[in-house]
Write a protein that holds these residues in place. Structure first.
Motif, PDB file in Angstrom:
ATOM      1  N   ILE A  80     -60.320 -70.571  19.356  1.00 28.14           N
ATOM      2  CA  ILE A  80     -60.334 -69.961  18.025  1.00 28.14           C
ATOM      3  C   ILE A  80     -59.225 -68.914  17.935  1.00 28.14           C
ATOM      4  O   ILE A  80     -59.043 -68.096  18.843  1.00 28.14           O
ATOM      5  CB  ILE A  80     -61.706 -69.308  17.749  1.00 28.14           C
ATOM      6  CG1 ILE A  80     -62.815 -70.344  17.868  1.00 28.14           C
ATOM      7  CG2 ILE A  80     -61.735 -68.675  16.359  1.00 28.14           C
ATOM      8  CD1 ILE A  80     -64.203 -69.716  17.898  1.00 28.14           C
ATOM      9  N   TYR A  81     -58.498 -68.940  16.813  1.00 32.98           N
ATOM     10  CA  TYR A  81     -57.425 -67.976  16.588  1.00 32.98           C
ATOM     11  C   TYR A  81     -57.996 -66.766  15.845  1.00 32.98           C
ATOM     12  O   TYR A  81     -58.501 -66.886  14.726  1.00 32.98           O
ATOM     13  CB  TYR A  81     -56.310 -68.620  15.774  1.00 32.98           C
ATOM     14  CG  TYR A  81     -55.219 -67.676  15.368  1.00 32.98           C
ATOM     15  CD1 TYR A  81     -54.413 -67.056  16.319  1.00 32.98           C
ATOM     16  CD2 TYR A  81     -54.976 -67.398  14.021  1.00 32.98           C
ATOM     17  CE1 TYR A  81     -53.405 -66.179  15.955  1.00 32.98           C
ATOM     18  CE2 TYR A  81     -53.967 -66.522  13.640  1.00 32.98           C
ATOM     19  CZ  TYR A  81     -53.184 -65.927  14.611  1.00 32.98           C
ATOM     20  OH  TYR A  81     -52.181 -65.062  14.246  1.00 32.98           O
ATOM     21  N   VAL A  82     -57.919 -65.598  16.483  1.00 34.20           N
ATOM     22  CA  VAL A  82     -58.372 -64.342  15.883  1.00 34.20           C
ATOM     23  C   VAL A  82     -57.166 -63.429  15.772  1.00 34.20           C
ATOM     24  O   VAL A  82     -56.462 -63.183  16.756  1.00 34.20           O
ATOM     25  CB  VAL A  82     -59.475 -63.670  16.727  1.00 34.20           C
ATOM     26  CG1 VAL A  82     -59.989 -62.424  16.017  1.00 34.20           C
ATOM     27  CG2 VAL A  82     -60.618 -64.641  16.987  1.00 34.20           C
ATOM     28  N   LEU A  83     -56.923 -62.911  14.586  1.00 35.88           N
ATOM     29  CA  LEU A  83     -55.715 -62.130  14.350  1.00 35.88           C
ATOM     30  C   LEU A  83     -55.714 -60.815  15.133  1.00 35.88           C
ATOM     31  O   LEU A  83     -56.763 -60.287  15.495  1.00 35.88           O
ATOM     32  CB  LEU A  83     -55.557 -61.850  12.854  1.00 35.88           C
ATOM     33  CG  LEU A  83     -55.123 -63.085  12.054  1.00 35.88           C
ATOM     34  CD1 LEU A  83     -56.317 -63.840  11.550  1.00 35.88           C
ATOM     35  CD2 LEU A  83     -54.225 -62.680  10.912  1.00 35.88           C
ATOM     36  N   ALA A  84     -54.503 -60.298  15.349  1.00 35.46           N
ATOM     37  CA  ALA A  84     -54.335 -59.123  16.199  1.00 35.46           C
ATOM     38  C   ALA A  84     -55.060 -57.906  15.644  1.00 35.46           C
ATOM     39  O   ALA A  84     -55.656 -57.136  16.403  1.00 35.46           O
ATOM     40  CB  ALA A  84     -52.842 -58.818  16.375  1.00 35.46           C
ATOM     41  N   ASP A  85     -55.011 -57.693  14.308  1.00 33.10           N
ATOM     42  CA  ASP A  85     -55.650 -56.500  13.763  1.00 33.10           C
ATOM     43  C   ASP A  85     -57.164 -56.565  13.904  1.00 33.10           C
ATOM     44  O   ASP A  85     -57.821 -55.532  14.083  1.00 33.10           O
ATOM     45  CB  ASP A  85     -55.255 -56.315  12.298  1.00 33.10           C
ATOM     46  CG  ASP A  85     -55.613 -57.513  11.440  1.00 33.10           C
ATOM     47  OD1 ASP A  85     -55.879 -58.594  12.003  1.00 33.10           O
ATOM     48  OD2 ASP A  85     -55.628 -57.365  10.196  1.00 33.10           O
ATOM     49  N   GLN A  86     -57.746 -57.748  13.880  1.00 32.96           N
ATOM     50  CA  GLN A  86     -59.180 -57.876  14.094  1.00 32.96           C
ATOM     51  C   GLN A  86     -59.532 -57.653  15.559  1.00 32.96           C
ATOM     52  O   GLN A  86     -60.562 -57.039  15.870  1.00 32.96           O
ATOM     53  CB  GLN A  86     -59.659 -59.257  13.646  1.00 32.96           C
ATOM     54  CG  GLN A  86     -59.469 -59.515  12.157  1.00 32.96           C
ATOM     55  CD  GLN A  86     -59.965 -60.876  11.724  1.00 32.96           C
ATOM     56  OE1 GLN A  86     -60.596 -61.594  12.495  1.00 32.96           O
ATOM     57  NE2 GLN A  86     -59.687 -61.236  10.481  1.00 32.96           N
ATOM     58  N   MET A  87     -58.673 -58.121  16.458  1.00 32.17           N
ATOM     59  CA  MET A  87     -58.903 -57.892  17.881  1.00 32.17           C
ATOM     60  C   MET A  87     -58.792 -56.412  18.228  1.00 32.17           C
ATOM     61  O   MET A  87     -59.480 -55.908  19.118  1.00 32.17           O
ATOM     62  CB  MET A  87     -57.898 -58.695  18.714  1.00 32.17           C
ATOM     63  CG  MET A  87     -58.227 -60.179  18.835  1.00 32.17           C
ATOM     64  SD  MET A  87     -59.696 -60.449  19.853  1.00 32.17           S
ATOM     65  CE  MET A  87     -59.591 -62.216  20.121  1.00 32.17           C
ATOM     66  N   ALA A  88     -57.932 -55.690  17.523  1.00 37.39           N
ATOM     67  CA  ALA A  88     -57.704 -54.280  17.825  1.00 37.39           C
ATOM     68  C   ALA A  88     -58.749 -53.362  17.199  1.00 37.39           C
ATOM     69  O   ALA A  88     -58.767 -52.162  17.503  1.00 37.39           O
ATOM     70  CB  ALA A  88     -56.311 -53.871  17.361  1.00 37.39           C
ATOM     71  N   ASP A  89     -59.609 -53.896  16.351  1.00 37.22           N
ATOM     72  CA  ASP A  89     -60.622 -53.086  15.667  1.00 37.22           C
ATOM     73  C   ASP A  89     -61.945 -53.173  16.429  1.00 37.22           C
ATOM     74  O   ASP A  89     -62.607 -54.217  16.402  1.00 37.22           O
ATOM     75  CB  ASP A  89     -60.802 -53.601  14.237  1.00 37.22           C
ATOM     76  CG  ASP A  89     -61.758 -52.742  13.421  1.00 37.22           C
ATOM     77  OD1 ASP A  89     -62.503 -51.941  14.020  1.00 37.22           O
ATOM     78  OD2 ASP A  89     -61.764 -52.895  12.185  1.00 37.22           O
ATOM     79  N   PRO A  90     -62.361 -52.103  17.131  1.00 31.59           N
ATOM     80  CA  PRO A  90     -63.597 -52.159  17.931  1.00 31.59           C
ATOM     81  C   PRO A  90     -64.819 -52.519  17.098  1.00 31.59           C
ATOM     82  O   PRO A  90     -65.675 -53.288  17.565  1.00 31.59           O
ATOM     83  CB  PRO A  90     -63.708 -50.744  18.513  1.00 31.59           C
ATOM     84  CG  PRO A  90     -62.314 -50.195  18.460  1.00 31.59           C
ATOM     85  CD  PRO A  90     -61.683 -50.789  17.269  1.00 31.59           C
TER      86      PRO A  90
END
Length: 405
Positions: free
Chosen positions: A110-120
């Protein structure tokens, strides 16, 4: 495997006879299971039954699922290939194990965008584990390939589109592991064909270095019969890299491919052509997975649940795809016309069992769908009708070829 119009937790639970969707939701969210190992088992099953083919290709591509809200993992406005535009949805990178006899999807990330990954807070809400980091789509494809290399299930060739060939890391990974590739590129892709001449766009290489007599017509068997195109290949300054170009015989439309052949592996133009044409089965995998197994029907939100839904779908697809591939070896050669004025036969025969028909037969056997004779009649009727349509399709092609010449 059912014929439910939508396959999500509620509909599957009702079909299975459960009083609530809790058991299905537990299977996706809380049951103790190793999703990566499940994917490995699916891949091993497909490889076990299809690896004996003369050509095997790992076809890389992505598929999307439209979503209306913003709570699902990975969802945001982005290009979704299935709708052909920017839409709200989730994208997943896939790998298809493709052979001339059959194919099945064997990997997904699954592709999860960088800004979502960086948001705890977002990570917690989507159930993303701490060890899962941001990966671009080519990196996700490389992760799938790395797993296949580790388990000795990696084909000797990879095919993909421009989104993957642009990644130097992916190309280096494949080359370091002696995996050849034929990747679709755009007309602006740069290659160097003469020492000291600098790089040039693919379309300029075609204009300057491909003579009229360099084109060779090659035909490859597709889902609708033989497909013939004019092909040309040009060596680059790297002796293991080539630019492969194909041209539509009727429209003149061009397509470009960047190729790598591992050192010590002999290769012919026809080999590269066949690898290039085995990129398309991944599209059929998406079609089968979505239309018949609910690949894009999930209504889950969490990372683990979506990953598990995908793996269960790929498992069902793999069973039917492998069965169809095995049945194809026992199907008589198709009855096809040889002249443009030939009259259709009284009995055109039957097409080979398809993935969809194998799924229907599975339901007849396991769920004792009644009346069986009625459903078997329809399976027989569809296959005979499609065989007749195939016959007329081939006759029309023969007539068109004569007209063009």
């Amino acid at each position: 495997m059912s014929d439910l119009p939508r396959k999500n937790g509620w509909t599957i639970a009702e079909h299975a006879g459960d009083t609530t969707p809790d058991p299905t939701q537990r299977l996706l969210n809380h049951a103790v299971r190793d999703n990566d190992q499940a994917m490995t088992l699916v891949r091993g099953f497909v490889v076990e039954h299809l690896a004996d083919q003369p050509l095997v290709v790992a076809a890389l591509d992505e598929a999307g699922q439209e979503k209306t809200g913003d709570a699902t993992v990975g969802v945001q406005r982005q290009y979704i290939g299935c709708v052909g535009r920017i839409a709200n949805g989730v994208n997943t990178a896939y790998c298809c194990y493709a052979t001339p006899r059959g194919h099945a999807l064997v990997g997904a990330r699954i592709y999860v965008l960088a800004d979502q990954m960086a948001d705890p807070d977002r990570r917690t809400a989507c159930g993303i584990d701490a060890e899962v980091g941001f990966r671009t789509k080519p990196q996700l494809a490389m992760d799938i390939c790395r797993d296949m290399v580790a388990y000795h299930t990696m084909p000797p060739w990879v095919a993909g589109d421009e989104a993957y060939v642009r990644s130097g890391a992916l190309r280096s990974f494949l080359e370091d592991n002696r995996i050849g590739y034929v990747m679709r590129v755009g007309c602006a892709f740069h290659v160097t064909v003469r020492p000291g001449g600098g790089s040039a766009r693919a379309e300029d290489v075609l204009t300057r270095h491909v003579a009229t007599d360099a084109w060779q017509v090659r035909s490859v068997t597709g889902s609708k019969g033989e497909r013939a195109y004019a092909w040309a290949w040009i060596a680059t300054t790297n002796p293991r890299h080539f630019l492969l170009i194909h041209q539509h015989l009727r429209t003149g439309k061009l397509a470009y491919h960047y190729c790598h052949v591992p050192e010590g592996r002999p290769v012919t133009l026809m080999t590269l052509v066949r690898v290039a044409c085995l990129r398309w089965p991944v599209e059929e995998g998406f079609e089968f997975g979505k239309d018949h197994f609910g690949l894009d029907h999930s209504q889950v939100r969490l990372y683990t649940a979506l990953s598990r839904h995908i793996v269960l779908t790929l498992a069902a697809l793999a069973v039917c795809a492998v069965t169809a591939a095995q049945a194809r070896t026992q199907t008589p050669a198709p009855i096809l016309p040889t002249t443009p004025d030939q009259q259709p036969p009284d009995d055109p025969g039957l097409i080979a069992l398809t993935v969809a028909e194998v799924k229907r037969l599975f339901m007849l056997v396991t769920h004792r769908v009644l009346p069986q004779a009625h459903h078997l009649h329809w399976i027989w009727w569809r296959r005979r009708h499609q065989a007749r349509a195939r016959w007329f399709h081939h006759r029309a092609r023969i007539r068109r070829q004569i007209t063009q010449t």
